[in-house]
Enzyme design. Structure first.
Site, PDB file in Angstrom:
ATOM      1  N   SER A 284     -72.480 -17.649 -48.216  1.00  0.00           N
ATOM      2  CA  SER A 284     -72.271 -18.920 -47.537  1.00  0.00           C
ATOM      3  C   SER A 284     -73.381 -19.183 -46.537  1.00  0.00           C
ATOM      4  CB  SER A 284     -70.913 -18.927 -46.814  1.00  0.00           C
ATOM      5  OG  SER A 284     -70.750 -20.096 -46.042  1.00  0.00           O
TER       6      SER A 284
ATOM      7  N   SER B 187     -70.096 -25.269 -55.104  1.00  0.00           N
ATOM      8  CA  SER B 187     -70.561 -23.886 -54.966  1.00  0.00           C
ATOM      9  C   SER B 187     -69.403 -22.970 -54.600  1.00  0.00           C
ATOM     10  CB  SER B 187     -71.655 -23.793 -53.895  1.00  0.00           C
ATOM     11  OG  SER B 187     -71.094 -23.953 -52.605  1.00  0.00           O
TER      12      SER B 187
ATOM     13  N   LYS C  76     -66.802 -26.287 -44.973  1.00  0.00           N
ATOM     14  CA  LYS C  76     -66.649 -24.962 -44.384  1.00  0.00           C
ATOM     15  C   LYS C  76     -65.349 -24.936 -43.580  1.00  0.00           C
ATOM     16  CE  LYS C  76     -70.849 -23.878 -45.771  1.00  0.00           C
ATOM     17  NZ  LYS C  76     -71.046 -22.972 -46.935  1.00  0.00           N
TER      18      LYS C  76
ATOM     19  N   SER D 279     -69.105 -21.015 -51.913  1.00  0.00           N
ATOM     20  CA  SER D 279     -69.138 -20.583 -50.510  1.00  0.00           C
ATOM     21  C   SER D 279     -67.766 -20.552 -49.857  1.00  0.00           C
ATOM     22  CB  SER D 279     -70.069 -21.494 -49.698  1.00  0.00           C
ATOM     23  OG  SER D 279     -69.514 -22.789 -49.561  1.00  0.00           O
TER      24      SER D 279
END
Length: 323
Positions: free
Chosen positions: A278, A88, A145, A90
């Protein structure tokens, strides 16, 4: 899924390893004795019987051949480096959809590959690290992250200006005098455009296109870019101009205001670099240390693609260390 693959790999390595050991230390010596008897024997029928017994079974040979390969893969994947794919956007612009990354498994401890319990501690995440971890609400999913808050930090996020305030060692205190130096550059147009597809239920994001700022894309929103310096780590972040977070969806910690969090001991606060696209600690809370998988260190391959679609090209220029 990742733990299931690790379990299957461990079982396959164990079974082929047992077969390899039994063959090497028990069956192979017996075959050599039969071969010696075959050389010395003169009875043709007896020689044929000994020849049949002296031959290594095909399935044993196959297991013995693949065991060293499985062992190397198991050791490297479980304790040294593991490859992951970015699914993705994010973590844009640092990581793009279609990037294949290497994750350093020993960065935060040597762990049991099946249960993820720490066997040998080797370190802890630092602010600014890009970390792969098990999603706390569903450990079968791997998330990636950036570490924003460490245990004991107080994190404050401004949903309008998109600024982060980090107050180290401030958890549980009513007021804090000091804050980490978090600085931002001026906002500027990025190379990324978020595209949308109109449906009967309204607009839904479909992907991101990399387009120079001087070119326009019909139906898309040009994302804004600036650099964020978190202590001694500088990286780029993306935001949607004029868009404000839905603060009501934030994770609300008891005795704290919305958009303010105190990081508990043994847990971390994570955020994506693509701040308006996100799902991170702002919405679902903290990441326990036991959920950490490793530190993302390098991109080893990158394909030009959109989320959920087939690749359309290769981005060799992206191969290298992650900054």
């Amino acid at each position: 899924m990742a733990n299931m693959f690790a379990l299957i790999l461990a079982i396959a390595t164990l079974i082929t390893g047992i077969i390899w050991c039994v063959d090497r230390f028990k069956l192979a010596p017996a075959r050599r004795i039969r071969q010696a008897q075959l050389t010395a024997g003169e009875n043709e029928a007896q020689n044929q019987a000994l020849l049949k017994k002296a031959k290594q079974p095909g399935w044993v040979e196959t297991c013995g051949s693949i065991f060293p390969v499985l062992l190397v893969v198991f050791i490297v994947r479980s304790f040294i480096y593991e490859p992951f794919q970015i699914p993705s956007g994010s973590m844009m612009p640092t990581l793009l959809v279609g990037d294949f990354i290497l994750v350093e498994k020993f960065a935060y401890g040597i762990k049991n590959p099946i249960t993820q319990t720490t066997l040998i501690p080797t370190g802890h995440p630092q602010r600014g690290d890009i970390v792969v971890f098990k999603y706390p609400d569903d450990p079968k999913l791997d998330y990636i992250k950036r570490v924003i808050g460490l245990p004991g930090d107080r994190i404050i996020y401004d949903p309008l200006n998109k600024n982060v305030t980090v107050q180290p060692g401030c958890a549980g205190k009513s007021s804090c005098a000091s804050a980490l130096a978090v600085t931002y550059s001026d906002m500027a147009p990025s190379d990324f455009v978020q595209t949308f597809d109109s449906t009967g239920n309204g607009e839904s994001a479909t992907g991101f296109l990399q387009v120079p700022p001087d070119q326009q894309v019909d139906g898309g929103i040009r994302l804004a870019q600036r650099t964020e310096t978190l202590g001694n780590v500088t990286h780029r972040i993306l935001t949607v101009p004029g868009q404000r977070d839905q603060v009501g969806m934030y994770y609300h910690q008891r005795d704290r205001q919305l958009a303010e969090w105190s990081v508990p001991d043994g847990q971390y606060f994570m955020m994506g670099d693509n701040r308006d696209d996100s799902a991170d600690s702002r919405f679902w809370g903290f990441v326990p240390e036991k959920n950490l998988v490793g530190k993302a260190t390098a991109i080893w391959m990158s394909f030009e693609k959109q989320e959920g679609q087939w690749p359309t090209g290769v981005r060799l220029r992206r191969i290298g260390a992650i900054h």
